[in-house]
Enzyme design. Structure first.
Site, PDB file in Angstrom:
ATOM      1  N   ASP A  14      14.957  -7.360  12.419  1.00 33.83           N
ATOM      2  CA  ASP A  14      16.248  -7.929  12.833  1.00 33.83           C
ATOM      3  C   ASP A  14      16.830  -8.778  11.704  1.00 33.83           C
ATOM      4  OD1 ASP A  14      15.653  -6.848  15.297  1.00 33.83           O
ATOM      5  OD2 ASP A  14      15.364  -8.777  16.324  1.00 33.83           O
ATOM      6  N   GLY A  40      12.867  -5.288  17.835  1.00 31.64           N
ATOM      7  CA  GLY A  40      12.628  -4.043  18.567  1.00 31.64           C
ATOM      8  C   GLY A  40      12.093  -4.391  19.950  1.00 31.64           C
ATOM      9  N   GLY A  42      10.301  -2.808  22.103  1.00 28.20           N
ATOM     10  CA  GLY A  42       8.881  -2.526  22.342  1.00 28.20           C
ATOM     11  C   GLY A  42       7.997  -3.545  21.656  1.00 28.20           C
ATOM     12  N   ASN A  44       8.736  -6.499  20.492  1.00 24.06           N
ATOM     13  CA  ASN A  44       8.932  -7.851  21.038  1.00 24.06           C
ATOM     14  C   ASN A  44       8.151  -8.036  22.344  1.00 24.06           C
ATOM     15  OD1 ASN A  44      10.752  -8.332  18.974  1.00 24.06           O
ATOM     16  ND2 ASN A  44      12.580  -8.095  20.254  1.00 24.06           N
ATOM     17  N   GLU A 142      14.600   2.303  23.692  1.00 18.81           N
ATOM     18  CA  GLU A 142      15.196   2.468  22.362  1.00 18.81           C
ATOM     19  C   GLU A 142      14.493   3.600  21.602  1.00 18.81           C
ATOM     20  OE1 GLU A 142      16.831  -1.844  20.890  1.00 18.81           O
ATOM     21  OE2 GLU A 142      14.675  -1.550  20.854  1.00 18.81           O
ATOM     22  N   ASP A 255      12.971  -9.014  26.650  1.00 17.82           N
ATOM     23  CA  ASP A 255      11.688  -8.489  26.163  1.00 17.82           C
ATOM     24  C   ASP A 255      10.555  -9.439  26.564  1.00 17.82           C
ATOM     25  OD1 ASP A 255      13.405  -6.693  24.968  1.00 17.82           O
ATOM     26  OD2 ASP A 255      13.354  -7.726  23.032  1.00 17.82           O
ATOM     27  N   GLY A 290      15.917 -16.110  16.877  1.00 17.78           N
ATOM     28  CA  GLY A 290      14.947 -15.051  16.580  1.00 17.78           C
ATOM     29  C   GLY A 290      14.281 -14.603  17.863  1.00 17.78           C
TER      30      GLY A 290
HETATM   31  O1  RIB Z   1      15.998  -7.142  22.782  1.00 15.68           O
HETATM   32  C1  RIB Z   1      16.201  -7.661  21.518  1.00 15.68           C
HETATM   33  C2  RIB Z   1      15.953  -6.610  20.484  1.00 15.68           C
HETATM   34  O2  RIB Z   1      16.927  -5.597  20.613  1.00 15.68           O
HETATM   35  C3  RIB Z   1      16.095  -7.100  19.059  1.00 15.68           C
HETATM   36  O3  RIB Z   1      14.894  -7.598  18.532  1.00 15.68           O
HETATM   37  C4  RIB Z   1      16.627  -5.884  18.332  1.00 15.68           C
HETATM   38  O4  RIB Z   1      15.721  -5.355  17.412  1.00 15.68           O
HETATM   39  C5  RIB Z   1      16.999  -4.878  19.411  1.00 15.68           C
HETATM   40  O5  RIB Z   1      16.077  -3.876  19.503  1.00 15.68           O
END
Ligand code: RIB
Length: 305
Positions: A14, A40, A42, A44, A142, A255, A290
């Protein structure tokens, strides 16, 4: 003892710009700096589950590049097992470009990169290998629909609890939600927008109960600053109120919710208590810029409840 969780989903890096406000179409906003974080949905959620005490394996893909190597190192440092993450030639690791405004709201654009190469057969093989020792499977969207589908089919067929975070709602996703006779579908965790995309318009509670009736499983609607709504096929079970917090960045709150929910379910905690812990963890997670910076440990979650 912590439960055993498999997470299937995206791994990103990110790039985050904090600005006073989000840009409109065709507009440029400028913040003082750009920061890099692991991301991401997954990856996260895998970190959130690991910090909450679960034994976590991640299935996904990165590119054969420095970004991917750093992403895997960061995941290992958080105790996530990454032997199920493929390293793909010829594609870059996924990237998210994120703007966060002064209220902590965000705007995210993702270049899928290697996440688009997460293959159905490889996911099935990795999951089947892991399943004898898994207490809960969590998948987010995703990655290609075929990979999501094989996770839902494989986990639900053997009765392992399967949490499906429909973020984003891929075309065709609704078709995965009706279980085969005698099986329960996945436990869904949409936000309000995703719920609307899956069910069409109507009051949130009514739509969530309708969705739960379709899947034969619980639905938990994450409501952002309004907490979460826990629903079973028979009706609304409880509205979990929002926890007090200071909002710096809401990126990754969903996440965190999903990772902690999966960790608690895997540890044998009941649905409502698992959702309460997830709701508390999501509130803690928004206190730092973050996606993973504010994700709490198990002790912090327990102490905040
Ligand atoms: O849900 C947050 C995430 O969505 C971020 O970390 C970004 O990478 C996107 O996948």
């Amino acid at each position: 003892m912590g439960g055993r969780v498999v997470v299937v989903g995206a791994v990103n890096v990110d790039f985050v710009v904090a600005a006073d406000r989000l840009p409109g179409p065709g507009e440029t906003v400028v913040g003082p700096r750009v920061e890099r974080f692991g991301g991401g949905k997954g990856a996260n959620a895998a970190v959130a589950a690991a910090r909450a005490g679960a034994d976590v394996r991640l299935i996904g893909a990165v590119g054969d590049d420095d970004t991917g190597r750093v992403a895997l190192d960061e995941l290992r440092a958080d105790g996530v097992r990454v032997d199920g993450v493929a390293v793909l030639d010829g594609v870059p690791t996924g990237v998210a470009v994120i703007v966060v405004d002064a209220a902590g709201e965000n705007q995210i654009a993702v270049g899928a990169g290697a996440n688009g190469g997460v293959e159905r057969d490889r996911v099935r093989d990795a999951l089947v290998d892991a399943l004898p020792d898994v207490d809960c499977v969590l998948v987010s969207t995703e990655i290609p629909l075929a990979a999501v589908a094989v996770v839902v089919e494989t986990a639900t067929a053997v009765g392992v609890p399967c949490v499906l975070n429909p973020a984003p709602v891929l075309p065709g996703l609704a078709g995965l939600l009706v279980p085969r006779p005698g099986l329960r579908g996945p436990l869904l965790t949409p936000n309000v927008g995703e719920l609307a995309a899956l069910t069409g318009p109507g009051p949130t509670g009514v739509r969530a109960v309708g969705l739960a009736a379709r899947t034969g499983a619980a639905v938990i609607v994450t409501l952002g600053g309004e907490g979460a709504l826990v629903v079973e096929p028979g009706g609304v079970v409880e509205h979990l109120p929002p926890r007090p917090t200071t909002v710096c960045d809401t990126t990754g709150a969903g996440d965190t919710f999903n990772g902690v929910l999966a960790a608690r379910l895997a540890a044998g905690v009941g649905l409502l208590d698992a959702a309460r812990a997830a709701n508390a963890a999501a509130a803690l997670s928004v206190r730092h810029i973050g996606a993973r910076a504010g994700m709490p440990t198990a002790d912090l979650i327990t102490g905040s409840m």
